[in-house]
Enzyme design. Structure first.
Site, PDB file in Angstrom:
ATOM      1  N   SER B  38      -6.478  -0.190  10.884  1.00  0.00           N
ATOM      2  CA  SER B  38      -6.318   1.254  10.696  1.00  0.00           C
ATOM      3  C   SER B  38      -7.045   1.745   9.440  1.00  0.00           C
ATOM      4  CB  SER B  38      -4.824   1.557  10.573  1.00  0.00           C
ATOM      5  OG  SER B  38      -4.634   2.911  10.277  1.00  0.00           O
ATOM      6  N   ALA B  87      -7.674   4.166  -2.591  1.00  0.00           N
ATOM      7  CA  ALA B  87      -6.532   5.087  -2.635  1.00  0.00           C
ATOM      8  C   ALA B  87      -6.987   6.349  -1.896  1.00  0.00           C
ATOM      9  CB  ALA B  87      -6.140   5.400  -4.063  1.00  0.00           C
ATOM     10  N   LEU B  90      -4.151   8.515   2.883  1.00  0.00           N
ATOM     11  CA  LEU B  90      -3.896   8.925   4.274  1.00  0.00           C
ATOM     12  C   LEU B  90      -4.521  10.262   4.642  1.00  0.00           C
ATOM     13  CD1 LEU B  90      -0.196   7.827   5.000  1.00  0.00           C
ATOM     14  CD2 LEU B  90      -2.292   6.499   5.194  1.00  0.00           C
ATOM     15  N   ASN B 145       3.053   2.725  10.466  1.00  0.00           N
ATOM     16  CA  ASN B 145       2.635   2.397   9.102  1.00  0.00           C
ATOM     17  C   ASN B 145       3.808   2.582   8.149  1.00  0.00           C
ATOM     18  OD1 ASN B 145       1.403   2.017   6.686  1.00  0.00           O
ATOM     19  ND2 ASN B 145      -0.094   3.666   6.888  1.00  0.00           N
ATOM     20  N   CYS B 148       1.851   2.092   3.412  1.00  0.00           N
ATOM     21  CA  CYS B 148       0.679   2.572   2.662  1.00  0.00           C
ATOM     22  C   CYS B 148       1.023   2.624   1.171  1.00  0.00           C
ATOM     23  CB  CYS B 148       0.246   3.945   3.139  1.00  0.00           C
ATOM     24  SG  CYS B 148      -1.214   4.516   2.230  1.00  0.00           S
ATOM     25  N   LYS B 183       3.839  -2.061  10.865  1.00  0.00           N
ATOM     26  CA  LYS B 183       2.861  -2.601   9.915  1.00  0.00           C
ATOM     27  C   LYS B 183       3.503  -2.777   8.546  1.00  0.00           C
ATOM     28  CE  LYS B 183      -1.853  -2.160   8.354  1.00  0.00           C
ATOM     29  NZ  LYS B 183      -3.136  -1.550   8.627  1.00  0.00           N
ATOM     30  N   GLY B 261      -6.466  -8.636   6.956  1.00  0.00           N
ATOM     31  CA  GLY B 261      -6.486  -9.071   5.568  1.00  0.00           C
ATOM     32  C   GLY B 261      -7.704  -9.951   5.332  1.00  0.00           C
ATOM     33  N   GLY B 283     -10.997  -4.977   8.947  1.00  0.00           N
ATOM     34  CA  GLY B 283     -10.905  -3.744   8.169  1.00  0.00           C
ATOM     35  C   GLY B 283     -12.121  -3.562   7.300  1.00  0.00           C
TER      36      GLY B 283
END
Ligand SMILES: Cc1cc2nc3c(=O)[nH]c(=O)nc-3n(C[C@H](O)[C@H](O)[C@H](O)COP(=O)(O)OP(=O)(O)OC[C@H]3O[C@@H](n4cnc5c(N)ncnc54)[C@H](O)[C@@H]3O)c2cc1C
Ligand SMILES: Cc1cc2nc3c(=O)[nH]c(=O)nc-3n(C[C@H](O)[C@H](O)[C@H](O)COP(=O)(O)O)c2cc1C
Ligand code: FES
Lengths: 263, 329
Positions: B38, B87, B90, B145, B148, B183, B261, B283
């Site tokens: 994501s 950062a 979202l 999620n 985050c 997640k 990861g 990712g």
């Protein structure tokens, strides 16, 4: 946006040349049909420094010059990535994604085109001044050490003026001193069209001057980039269209579309 | 020797049988395990020039929230040793825009779409699930999620309360029969314990791991290198941590796991499959190598073929620790 994306290519290229051209800058040359086709000044590429993923992220660099299929990139050692890049010799291979981003717009009829470059913001503007008829290329730097060899500017159209912080070459002071002088020579400064690339502080000073005298123009905004293709949302710029990724909506933005202070 | 082989066999040798790469979460079958984490693959067609979306096992969207979110100030990302801090906060255009502009795009793609969602307010999850459940033809599963590191509401800090996590999963479960995956990140606390809770509350699987909170300092300005001060660490730097959690969770609970990861190559993906991962989400790899998903997909198949493995299920979860030998004997 998507049309630019559909043309982008990711290719492993062989370095033809990688050398220091003055005390500060290196020039990297490689050949690639795919990475040179249709490239216009202001566009950039994402270079993977090492095949081992260390350093991890690709580094963005402007296209400096295209000669047929030969591509040149002008860069400065700023950190680990550019440091490693500077050690790569002829025959080394690097992976490059490009062409990315939107270019500077072509000179406008009846406008006096002024390019304002600071430090390593120079490459796309030299490329532009070689491809188009421009009136002035104003170059700012810290000292004489940054001044490009004459051979690098031989095909540049327009008058080239330098300003250095320490006065060791050209005018003493910031490049905006040159721009300010030029503005005051004009009957109507609004006939100028300013295109700029360089450190954010410098570009903000240029934009402030341009706003004061109602001069239109464009700036190539340098944000830290992750992906270069609009996926990570790391390089956002506040514009009249909202918060947009500078890698796909820019890096070149019209002054009047920018809704944020660059510093 | 080859010359004596019957013709038929020669032909077979040229086109070896495909490795069975299928995997599943509940009733949802994926043709292969390769997907995207994501927030790292754009929101729509950003990678179409490098990736054939129909070859992916699944596509996972960036987190969608009910209302649009602007995200955090710049700089939002910086590189760290073998990783990066982000950062983003979202940033997304909200649920309405997603349904209007993104769902129709994915409706034309024959790859299961997994939508990642996060709530900022109490009943956000209910709104999100109801709206997305109505698009079951396109939305095939939900990734919740809970982890985050870059937002206050709905982020990792708010989720530290166990009751809250449990309530969210129960709410989502109550609104849909679509497969739901929670997640998690080590930032939440004890991953194994929380995994147990979300599974008891009705989750069908787990997504491990979200980023770990980190910091990077600009030594010249003595300031943080990203405006949010801290950010989520991703990339190869967190791979051993992710691998450990996938392994431990799989050992404790036999449920589907989407692993993310620091997976960059097929070899990395195989490590996760061997410890039991069902799907492999790339990712940060997409930023470094835009064709990473396709390369990993091909690489997994080649690895299996070279090892004589005809189905990924033969190798999934086969990790084993050899008996300990004392150095002192
Ligand atoms: C669209 C675009 C075009 C660019 N064109 C050129 C070019 O033609 N020639 C050139 O030399 N550089 C150019 N840059 C800057 C170049 O990307 C950075 O110099 C490079 O990423 C530094 O990498 P590093 O590993 O050496 O430095 P790092 O170790 O990553 O960082 C060292 C220093 O570089 C700074 N830095 C890191 N990323 C950037 C960035 N994206 N922009 C500016 N500073 C950065 C850091 O803040 C730090 O101070 C461009 C940047 C962008 C966004
Ligand atoms: C730029 C960026 C944005 C991310 N955005 C989200 C997000 O919106 N929702 C989410 O659940 N995870 C998000 N993540 C976490 C990733 O999905 C993934 O779990 C994590 O990065 C670890 O995988 P990686 O090391 O392969 O990147 C983001 C990661 C990055 C690097
Ligand atoms: S660099 Fe990733 S969105 Fe611009």
């Amino acid at each position: 946006m998507s049309s630019a994306r559909s043309k982008m290519q990711d290719e492993v290229v062989t370095i033809l040349d990688n050398r220091k051209i003055n005390e500060k800058y290196f020039k990297l040359t490689f050949a690639s049909k795919k990475l040179s086709r249709g490239v216009v000044p202001g566009q950039f590429l994402q270079l993977q420094i090492q095949p081992t993923f260390d350093p991890l992220l690709r580094r963005p660099f402007s296209y400096y010059r295209i000669k047929g299929e030969r591509v040149e990139v002008l860069y400065e050692i700023l950190g680990r990535g550019t440091g490693i890049l500077s050690q790569k010799g002829k025959g080394s291979r690097v992976r490059i994604l490009g062409p990315l981003g939107n270019p500077f717009s072509k000179p406008k009829a009846k406008k006096t085109t002024v390019l304002v470059a600071g430090g390593i913001g120079l490459p796309p503007l030299v490329f532009f001044a070689e491809k188009n008829k421009v009136d002035y290329l104003l170059i700012g730097g810290k000292s004489k050490a940054e001044v490009l060899p004459k051979s690098e500017l031989s095909k540049v159209s327009g008058k080239v003026l330098y300003a250095t912080n320490d006065g060791s070459y050209g005018k003493k002071g910031f490049v905006t001193v040159l721009l300010d002088e030029l503005i005051h020579q004009q009957e109507d400064p609004r006939n100028l069209f300013v295109q700029t690339c360089g450190p954010k502080v410098m570009m903000q000073a240029v934009i402030d001057l341009a706003r004061k005298y109602e001069i239109p123009g464009e700036a190539s905004i340098d944000e830290t980039m992750g992906c270069g293709v609009g996926a990570c949302l790391g390089c956002m710029v506040e514009t009249d269209k909202g918060l947009v990724p500078s890698c796909v909506e820019g890096p070149v933005f019209a002054f009047d579309s920018i809704r944020q202070s660059l510093v | 020797m080859t010359m004596n082989r019957p013709k038929q066999k020669n032909k077979e040798a040229k086109t070896p049988a495909a490795v069975d790469m299928t995997c599943r979460i509940k009733d949802l079958v994926f043709k292969n395990p390769v997907t995207v984490a994501s927030g790292t693959f754009g929101t729509k067609d950003e990678y179409t020039s490098c990736v054939d979306y129909e070859k992916l096992g699944a596509v996972i969207t960036k987190t969608i929230t009910v209302k649009p979110r602007r995200g955090n100030p710049m700089p939002r990302i910086c590189e760290t040793p073998s990783g990066m801090l982000n950062a983003i906060g979202l940033q997304n255009k909200g649920l309405e825009d997603f349904i209007e502009n993104k769902i129709p795009y994915f409706a034309g793609i024959k790859t299961p779409l997994i939508v990642n969602i996060a709530g900022e307010e109490e009943n956000d999850f209910e709104i999100l699930v109801k709206a997305l459940h109505a698009h079951k033809k396109v939305v095939k599963a939900l990734e919740i999620n809970l982890s985050c590191p870059n937002v206050e509401a709905g982020g990792v800090s708010g989720m530290k309360k166990k009751e809250k996590i449990e309530k969210i999963i129960k709410t989502v479960r109550g609104e849909t029969d679509l497969p739901i995956v929670a997640k998690l990140s080590p930032e939440l606390g004890d991953v194994i314990e929380i995994a147990g809770e979300v599974l008891r509350a009705g989750a069908d699987g787990l997504s491990l791991i979200n980023t770990l909170k980190g910091l990077a300092v600009n030594i010249r300005t003595r300031q943080p290198r990203i405006a949010n001060v801290t950010g989520g660490l991703s990339g190869p730097a967190i791979r051993p941590v992710a691998l450990r959690y996938v392994y431990e969770v799989k050992k404790n609970y036999q449920v589907p796991v989407i692993a993310s990861g620091g997976i960059l190559t097929a070899d990395d993906a195989m490590e996760f499959i061997i410890v039991g991962a069902d799907l492999i989400a790339l990712g940060t790899a997409n930023f470094v190598n835009p064709t990473a998903t396709m390369d990993v997909l091909r690489g997994i198949e080649t690895f299996c073929r070279n090892q004589g493995i005809m189905s990924l299920s033969q190798i999934r979860g086969t990790f084993h620790v050899p008996p300990r030998q004392s150095c002192w004997q």
